[in-house]
Design a protein around this motif. Sequence first.
Motif, PDB file in Angstrom:
ATOM      1  N   LEU A 160       0.837  -1.202   0.000  1.00 21.94           N
ATOM      2  CA  LEU A 160       0.000   0.000   0.000  1.00 21.94           C
ATOM      3  C   LEU A 160       0.870   1.250   0.000  1.00 21.94           C
ATOM      4  O   LEU A 160       1.769   1.378   0.843  1.00 21.94           O
ATOM      5  CB  LEU A 160      -0.891   0.008   1.245  1.00 21.94           C
ATOM      6  CG  LEU A 160      -1.735   1.261   1.468  1.00 21.94           C
ATOM      7  CD1 LEU A 160      -2.859   1.333   0.440  1.00 21.94           C
ATOM      8  CD2 LEU A 160      -2.292   1.283   2.886  1.00 21.94           C
ATOM      9  N   PRO A 161       0.650   2.207  -0.909  1.00 21.31           N
ATOM     10  CA  PRO A 161       1.388   3.479  -0.862  1.00 21.31           C
ATOM     11  C   PRO A 161       0.852   4.359   0.267  1.00 21.31           C
ATOM     12  O   PRO A 161       0.214   5.392   0.047  1.00 21.31           O
ATOM     13  CB  PRO A 161       1.139   4.083  -2.246  1.00 21.31           C
ATOM     14  CG  PRO A 161      -0.171   3.528  -2.676  1.00 21.31           C
ATOM     15  CD  PRO A 161      -0.229   2.133  -2.096  1.00 21.31           C
ATOM     16  N   ALA A 162       1.128   3.933   1.493  1.00 21.57           N
ATOM     17  CA  ALA A 162       0.513   4.559   2.659  1.00 21.57           C
ATOM     18  C   ALA A 162       0.893   6.024   2.816  1.00 21.57           C
ATOM     19  O   ALA A 162       0.073   6.860   3.214  1.00 21.57           O
ATOM     20  CB  ALA A 162       0.893   3.784   3.923  1.00 21.57           C
ATOM     21  N   TRP A 163       2.166   6.348   2.523  1.00 20.33           N
ATOM     22  CA  TRP A 163       2.586   7.747   2.695  1.00 20.33           C
ATOM     23  C   TRP A 163       1.835   8.647   1.724  1.00 20.33           C
ATOM     24  O   TRP A 163       1.519   9.799   2.053  1.00 20.33           O
ATOM     25  CB  TRP A 163       4.097   7.872   2.501  1.00 20.33           C
ATOM     26  CG  TRP A 163       4.887   7.017   3.438  1.00 20.33           C
ATOM     27  CD1 TRP A 163       5.812   6.069   3.099  1.00 20.33           C
ATOM     28  CD2 TRP A 163       4.826   7.007   4.871  1.00 20.33           C
ATOM     29  NE1 TRP A 163       6.326   5.479   4.217  1.00 20.33           N
ATOM     30  CE2 TRP A 163       5.736   6.032   5.328  1.00 20.33           C
ATOM     31  CE3 TRP A 163       4.083   7.717   5.811  1.00 20.33           C
ATOM     32  CZ2 TRP A 163       5.927   5.761   6.675  1.00 20.33           C
ATOM     33  CZ3 TRP A 163       4.260   7.450   7.165  1.00 20.33           C
ATOM     34  CH2 TRP A 163       5.171   6.472   7.584  1.00 20.33           C
ATOM     35  N   ASP A 164       1.527   8.157   0.534  1.00 23.59           N
ATOM     36  CA  ASP A 164       0.735   8.940  -0.411  1.00 23.59           C
ATOM     37  C   ASP A 164      -0.637   9.260   0.166  1.00 23.59           C
ATOM     38  O   ASP A 164      -1.114  10.395   0.098  1.00 23.59           O
ATOM     39  CB  ASP A 164       0.564   8.173  -1.720  1.00 23.59           C
ATOM     40  CG  ASP A 164       1.737   8.339  -2.664  1.00 23.59           C
ATOM     41  OD1 ASP A 164       2.441   9.353  -2.561  1.00 23.59           O
ATOM     42  OD2 ASP A 164       1.947   7.455  -3.512  1.00 23.59           O
TER      43      ASP A 164
END
Length: 408
Positions: A160-164
């Motif tokens: 998952l691109p969590a920081w995005d």
Amino acid sequence: MYDLLGDLSIIEASSFVASPTAGLYCAQFGAEVIRVDHKAGGLDYDRYMLTREGRSLSWENLNRGKKSVALDLRSDEGRELLVEMTRKTGNVITNLPEKSFLSHAAMSRGRADLVSLRVMGWHDGRQAMDFTVNAASGYPLMCGPEEWEAADPPPVNQVLPAWDFITGAYSAFALLSGIRHRDRTGEGSELRVPLGDVAIGTMANSGAMAEMLYRGGDRERLGNAIWGAFGRDFRSRDGVRFMVAALTAKQWQGLVGAFDLGNEIVALEDELGVCFADGDTPRFAHRHRLFALFETKAGALPWADLEARLSAAGATYERYRTMHEAAQDPLLVEGNPLFGPSPANPSGFAYPATRSFANIPGREPADPRPAPFLGEHTEAVLAERLGLPSGAIGDLVDRGIARLSDRK
């Protein structure tokens, strides 16, 4: 969808994940979000995965409920139209570089109260994306099996691109804070949210930065165990994997009861001279002894029995699902008011769509709105925002400066 921001209009000139997410969250609360792209589509317009018709499902979902304007943003005239739209509207979300035609200085010329939100890479202007700032954060080197104690174990990136997504949420909050400040003072604001700062700042806010400095080294890998508390994955006799967690005394007692481990826990407490009900510290310090007890019990029972016990005890648990299973789960999706009926998606593919993540008791949320076709609202927005007559808009279209809907 709620209409809490129904009087707010925002111009969005962005691509990929973080910046469009900020606009998406505003749109889900009723804001008019006008996404402006290059006439052939932004950098994310054909982002994988594509349907057979060539429509990006990522783009479709990150731009749900927005309007779409398509201009030739490689031409001076197209860029001037976008800048003028930002001035007329006064609220902007973008991830274009500050040193571009869409700088805050250019947009606010003649509009001193303009509020702009710019998603950046790093604070010093270096480029970044989710997976690169994640590499810098240290988290990938804390993930992986506990037995990975080799001299140079590999990092484990999260899917998952969590920081995005965190950056998108923080950006929506920052934009609305700037608008609130303008409402009180009449002042505009230039707001910059670096993706890298969100990652490193979140690491600091979580206490992890202080922890590493205090311990003078890195945290060990724990596999699927929860750091500092009791929790891990287990497998039932019939092979079902599930996760349990106990961060409170009530959760701990629920797990012990569900697994029928009361006597074994008392014996282990007597042996170690601790009381596991006292909090996270004794449970985490002696996690391997506890894991062995829970693992033996889990492996002796079928999942149906375990689930019934865990549910009856009010324990905190969940069965592992594949994402395909989760997308079809009746409890997670079909019976969840978060999801509404499928709108008429540009892809032509019907599937559940989300409303606002927040819900308001006593207010009925509207059904999810579709994403626009690229350029679907070009004519209407140029007329409404810039006051251009139909003949002028037609001329822009004829000369390739503006593009109408790409609906086929």
